[in-house]
Design a protein around this motif. Structure first.
Motif, PDB file in Angstrom:
ATOM      1  N   ARG A  56       0.836  -1.193   0.000  1.00 42.11           N
ATOM      2  CA  ARG A  56       0.000   0.000   0.000  1.00 42.11           C
ATOM      3  C   ARG A  56       0.877   1.251   0.000  1.00 42.11           C
ATOM      4  NH1 ARG A  56      -4.716   1.193   4.547  1.00 42.11           N
ATOM      5  NH2 ARG A  56      -5.436   3.212   3.696  1.00 42.11           N
ATOM      6  N   LEU A  57       0.514   2.227  -0.861  1.00 41.75           N
ATOM      7  CA  LEU A  57       1.318   3.443  -0.981  1.00 41.75           C
ATOM      8  C   LEU A  57       0.629   4.684  -0.446  1.00 41.75           C
ATOM      9  CD1 LEU A  57       2.892   3.050  -4.561  1.00 41.75           C
ATOM     10  CD2 LEU A  57       3.786   2.279  -2.352  1.00 41.75           C
ATOM     11  N   THR A  58      -0.713   4.717  -0.422  1.00 45.20           N
ATOM     12  CA  THR A  58      -1.425   5.909   0.054  1.00 45.20           C
ATOM     13  C   THR A  58      -2.339   5.545   1.224  1.00 45.20           C
ATOM     14  OG1 THR A  58      -3.285   5.664  -1.490  1.00 45.20           O
ATOM     15  CG2 THR A  58      -1.372   6.943  -2.247  1.00 45.20           C
ATOM     16  N   TYR A  59      -2.573   6.552   2.083  1.00 47.06           N
ATOM     17  CA  TYR A  59      -3.332   6.304   3.318  1.00 47.06           C
ATOM     18  C   TYR A  59      -4.345   7.404   3.613  1.00 47.06           C
ATOM     19  CZ  TYR A  59       0.157   2.708   4.265  1.00 47.06           C
ATOM     20  OH  TYR A  59       0.954   1.603   4.182  1.00 47.06           O
ATOM     21  N   HIS A  60      -4.630   8.246   2.647  1.00 43.08           N
ATOM     22  CA  HIS A  60      -5.592   9.320   2.880  1.00 43.08           C
ATOM     23  C   HIS A  60      -7.006   8.747   2.949  1.00 43.08           C
ATOM     24  CE1 HIS A  60      -7.901  13.037   2.074  1.00 43.08           C
ATOM     25  NE2 HIS A  60      -6.872  13.641   2.633  1.00 43.08           N
ATOM     26  N   VAL A  79      -6.667   7.136  -6.711  1.00 46.32           N
ATOM     27  CA  VAL A  79      -6.833   6.233  -7.854  1.00 46.32           C
ATOM     28  C   VAL A  79      -5.581   6.280  -8.732  1.00 46.32           C
ATOM     29  CG1 VAL A  79      -8.204   5.705  -9.899  1.00 46.32           C
ATOM     30  CG2 VAL A  79      -9.326   6.526  -7.819  1.00 46.32           C
ATOM     31  N   ALA A  80      -4.928   5.156  -8.924  1.00 49.40           N
ATOM     32  CA  ALA A  80      -3.724   5.080  -9.745  1.00 49.40           C
ATOM     33  C   ALA A  80      -4.055   5.331 -11.204  1.00 49.40           C
ATOM     34  CB  ALA A  80      -3.060   3.709  -9.591  1.00 49.40           C
ATOM     35  N   VAL A  81      -3.241   6.172 -11.872  1.00 40.48           N
ATOM     36  CA  VAL A  81      -3.481   6.462 -13.287  1.00 40.48           C
ATOM     37  C   VAL A  81      -2.234   6.296 -14.155  1.00 40.48           C
ATOM     38  CG1 VAL A  81      -5.385   8.030 -12.768  1.00 40.48           C
ATOM     39  CG2 VAL A  81      -3.074   8.956 -13.011  1.00 40.48           C
ATOM     40  N   GLY A  82      -1.048   6.112 -13.553  1.00 42.20           N
ATOM     41  CA  GLY A  82       0.153   5.980 -14.378  1.00 42.20           C
ATOM     42  C   GLY A  82       1.410   5.884 -13.539  1.00 42.20           C
ATOM     43  N   TRP A  83       2.546   6.039 -14.223  1.00 42.74           N
ATOM     44  CA  TRP A  83       3.866   5.977 -13.589  1.00 42.74           C
ATOM     45  C   TRP A  83       4.715   7.147 -14.068  1.00 42.74           C
ATOM     46  CZ3 TRP A  83       5.945   2.013 -10.396  1.00 42.74           C
ATOM     47  CH2 TRP A  83       5.097   0.904 -10.183  1.00 42.74           C
ATOM     48  N   THR A  84       5.692   7.532 -13.267  1.00 41.94           N
ATOM     49  CA  THR A  84       6.716   8.450 -13.755  1.00 41.94           C
ATOM     50  C   THR A  84       7.631   7.674 -14.705  1.00 41.94           C
ATOM     51  OG1 THR A  84       8.085   7.969 -11.805  1.00 41.94           O
ATOM     52  CG2 THR A  84       6.638   9.922 -11.715  1.00 41.94           C
ATOM     53  N   PRO A  85       8.283   8.352 -15.658  1.00 48.23           N
ATOM     54  CA  PRO A  85       9.091   7.630 -16.649  1.00 48.23           C
ATOM     55  C   PRO A  85      10.213   6.791 -16.056  1.00 48.23           C
ATOM     56  CG  PRO A  85       8.664   9.856 -17.403  1.00 48.23           C
ATOM     57  CD  PRO A  85       8.169   9.792 -15.984  1.00 48.23           C
ATOM     58  N   ASP A  86      10.743   7.180 -14.892  1.00 48.02           N
ATOM     59  CA  ASP A  86      11.824   6.403 -14.283  1.00 48.02           C
ATOM     60  C   ASP A  86      11.326   5.206 -13.493  1.00 48.02           C
ATOM     61  OD1 ASP A  86      10.731   7.566 -12.018  1.00 48.02           O
ATOM     62  OD2 ASP A  86      12.456   8.851 -11.593  1.00 48.02           O
ATOM     63  N   GLY A  87      10.009   5.052 -13.368  1.00 45.28           N
ATOM     64  CA  GLY A  87       9.452   3.907 -12.670  1.00 45.28           C
ATOM     65  C   GLY A  87       9.596   3.951 -11.163  1.00 45.28           C
ATOM     66  N   LYS A  88       9.979   5.095 -10.617  1.00 46.68           N
ATOM     67  CA  LYS A  88      10.198   5.192  -9.167  1.00 46.68           C
ATOM     68  C   LYS A  88       8.956   5.649  -8.410  1.00 46.68           C
ATOM     69  CE  LYS A  88      15.160   6.143  -9.503  1.00 46.68           C
ATOM     70  NZ  LYS A  88      16.250   7.105  -9.164  1.00 46.68           N
ATOM     71  N   SER A  89       7.962   6.201  -9.120  1.00 49.05           N
ATOM     72  CA  SER A  89       6.765   6.720  -8.463  1.00 49.05           C
ATOM     73  C   SER A  89       5.528   6.398  -9.287  1.00 49.05           C
ATOM     74  CB  SER A  89       6.860   8.243  -8.265  1.00 49.05           C
ATOM     75  OG  SER A  89       7.951   8.590  -7.438  1.00 49.05           O
ATOM     76  N   VAL A  90       4.392   6.302  -8.595  1.00 47.67           N
ATOM     77  CA  VAL A  90       3.100   6.080  -9.235  1.00 47.67           C
ATOM     78  C   VAL A  90       2.354   7.406  -9.311  1.00 47.67           C
ATOM     79  CG1 VAL A  90       0.875   4.891  -9.078  1.00 47.67           C
ATOM     80  CG2 VAL A  90       2.977   3.699  -8.414  1.00 47.67           C
ATOM     81  N   LEU A  91       1.750   7.669 -10.462  1.00 50.49           N
ATOM     82  CA  LEU A  91       0.910   8.846 -10.651  1.00 50.49           C
ATOM     83  C   LEU A  91      -0.524   8.484 -10.280  1.00 50.49           C
ATOM     84  CD1 LEU A  91       0.759  11.786 -11.898  1.00 50.49           C
ATOM     85  CD2 LEU A  91       0.147  10.653 -14.050  1.00 50.49           C
ATOM     86  N   PHE A  92      -1.163   9.321  -9.436  1.00 47.53           N
ATOM     87  CA  PHE A  92      -2.543   9.031  -9.054  1.00 47.53           C
ATOM     88  C   PHE A  92      -3.342  10.321  -8.913  1.00 47.53           C
ATOM     89  CE2 PHE A  92      -0.484   9.750  -4.973  1.00 47.53           C
ATOM     90  CZ  PHE A  92      -1.446  10.349  -4.171  1.00 47.53           C
ATOM     91  N   ARG A  93      -4.662  10.170  -8.975  1.00 51.35           N
ATOM     92  CA  ARG A  93      -5.542  11.322  -8.778  1.00 51.35           C
ATOM     93  C   ARG A  93      -6.219  11.222  -7.416  1.00 51.35           C
ATOM     94  NH1 ARG A  93      -8.869   8.695 -12.810  1.00 51.35           N
ATOM     95  NH2 ARG A  93     -10.767   7.814 -11.881  1.00 51.35           N
ATOM     96  N   SER A  94      -6.535  12.386  -6.863  1.00 53.65           N
ATOM     97  CA  SER A  94      -7.135  12.413  -5.539  1.00 53.65           C
ATOM     98  C   SER A  94      -7.795  13.768  -5.301  1.00 53.65           C
ATOM     99  CB  SER A  94      -6.068  12.171  -4.466  1.00 53.65           C
ATOM    100  OG  SER A  94      -6.602  12.314  -3.169  1.00 53.65           O
ATOM    101  N   ILE A 145       7.356   4.447  -4.859  1.00 55.85           N
ATOM    102  CA  ILE A 145       7.000   3.046  -4.607  1.00 55.85           C
ATOM    103  C   ILE A 145       7.699   2.518  -3.363  1.00 55.85           C
ATOM    104  CG2 ILE A 145       6.485   2.573  -7.025  1.00 55.85           C
ATOM    105  CD1 ILE A 145       9.181   1.172  -7.227  1.00 55.85           C
ATOM    106  N   THR A 146       8.721   3.227  -2.884  1.00 50.30           N
ATOM    107  CA  THR A 146       9.392   2.839  -1.650  1.00 50.30           C
ATOM    108  C   THR A 146       8.691   3.399  -0.420  1.00 50.30           C
ATOM    109  OG1 THR A 146      10.872   4.741  -1.919  1.00 50.30           O
ATOM    110  CG2 THR A 146      11.639   2.613  -2.749  1.00 50.30           C
TER     111      THR A 146
END
Length: 273
Positions: free
Chosen positions: A108-112, A117-132, A148-149
């Motif tokens: 689990r990455l978010t706790y709000h 809602v996940a919608v994508g990734w950053t190009p380096d694959g280190k973070s998830v793009l989401f809407r909220s 993601i860490t």
């Protein structure tokens, strides 16, 4: 020139989500509601029956990757294909999760307390793009990234946004600025008409993809072009925008067929439902 381009594109985009009917057809003749496909270099992931499944791009038996999540959005492969991000409801709230594409324990990455809602990734694959809506005082959502860490989400410098796709260098974002209450309302042209804008993340300036009151959505930045879904010529189908020439062209002819409901891209191909 256009015919040659379409033939070349057809080779890249021949992979359609209808292929899964063959994989499951050995077990049942009933139609299956397979949704929101995404793909990596070797796999395709999709939602079915509230679970996430994966199957080889060459075909075969699909395997359940994630279950018991009451999904509100589909899976999204990381750029290297090693992880799948998705939105799940394990504890009475929708949050962003990641899981290895080979299987394993979701993280689990978010706790709000609001929906993330996940919608994508950053190009380096280190973070998830989401809407909220976590920072909103009215209806519009914002886009955020979360490592993601683990760690605190970071808001993108846009006043409102629903979905987006980064340019390969991460400096720009093709995104949907508007939320549509009734997405299945055919040929809607009111105040919630969907559009795709391109944002420079350095100064938040935007350039619209050319349109004449069509519903444009689901942007996918592939190389130096932006692919998206649109109803501008009738049923929803796939189009491409070239920022260099500022021209839009239709990729898949769909003048009398069913709407394409969703699409996802990797660097060399697109899968759609």
């Amino acid at each position: 020139m256009l015919e040659r381009t379409l033939r070349r594109i057809e080779l890249l985009f021949l992979l359609t989500f209808t292929t899964f009917g063959l994989a499951f057809g050995q077990q049942t003749a009933k139609p299956l509601l397979l949704q929101t496909p995404t793909l990596s270099a070797t796999q395709i992931a999709f939602t079915y029956g509230g679970d996430i499944w994966v199957v080889s791009r060459s075909g075969g038996m699909a395997q359940r990757l994630v279950t018991g999540t009451d999904l509100l959005s589909g899976p999204i492969f990381s750029p290297d294909g090693s992880m799948v991000a998705y939105s799940g409801n394990y504890n009475g709230n929708v949050d962003v999760y990641v899981v290895p594409s080979t299987g394993g324990e979701p993280r689990r990455l978010t706790y709000h307390p609001g929906p993330d809602v996940a919608v994508g990734w950053t190009p380096d694959g280190k973070s998830v793009l989401f809407r909220s809506p976590r920072n909103s005082f009215s209806d519009p959502d914002h886009l955020f990234t979360v490592p993601i860490t683990g760690g605190f989400p970071k808001q993108l410098p846009l006043p409102m946004a629903e979905a987006g796709s980064y340019s390969p260098d991460g400096t720009h974002l093709a995104y949907e600025p508007i939320f549509q209450w009734e997405p299945d309302w055919k040929h809607y042209h009111g105040g919630q008409t969907l559009k795709v804008w391109i944002a420079d993340l350095a100064d938040s300036s935007v350039v619209p993809v050319p349109r004449e009151n069509s519903n444009d959505k689901n942007p996918m930045w592939v190389g130096n072009k932006i692919y998206f879904l649109s109803d501008r010529n009738g049923p929803v189908t796939l189009f491409v925008y070239d920022p260099a020439s500022k021209q839009v062209s239709q990729v898949i002819q769909n003048n009398h067929g069913f709407d394409i409901s969703s699409a996802a891209a990797d660097p060399g191909s697109i899968v759609y439902a």
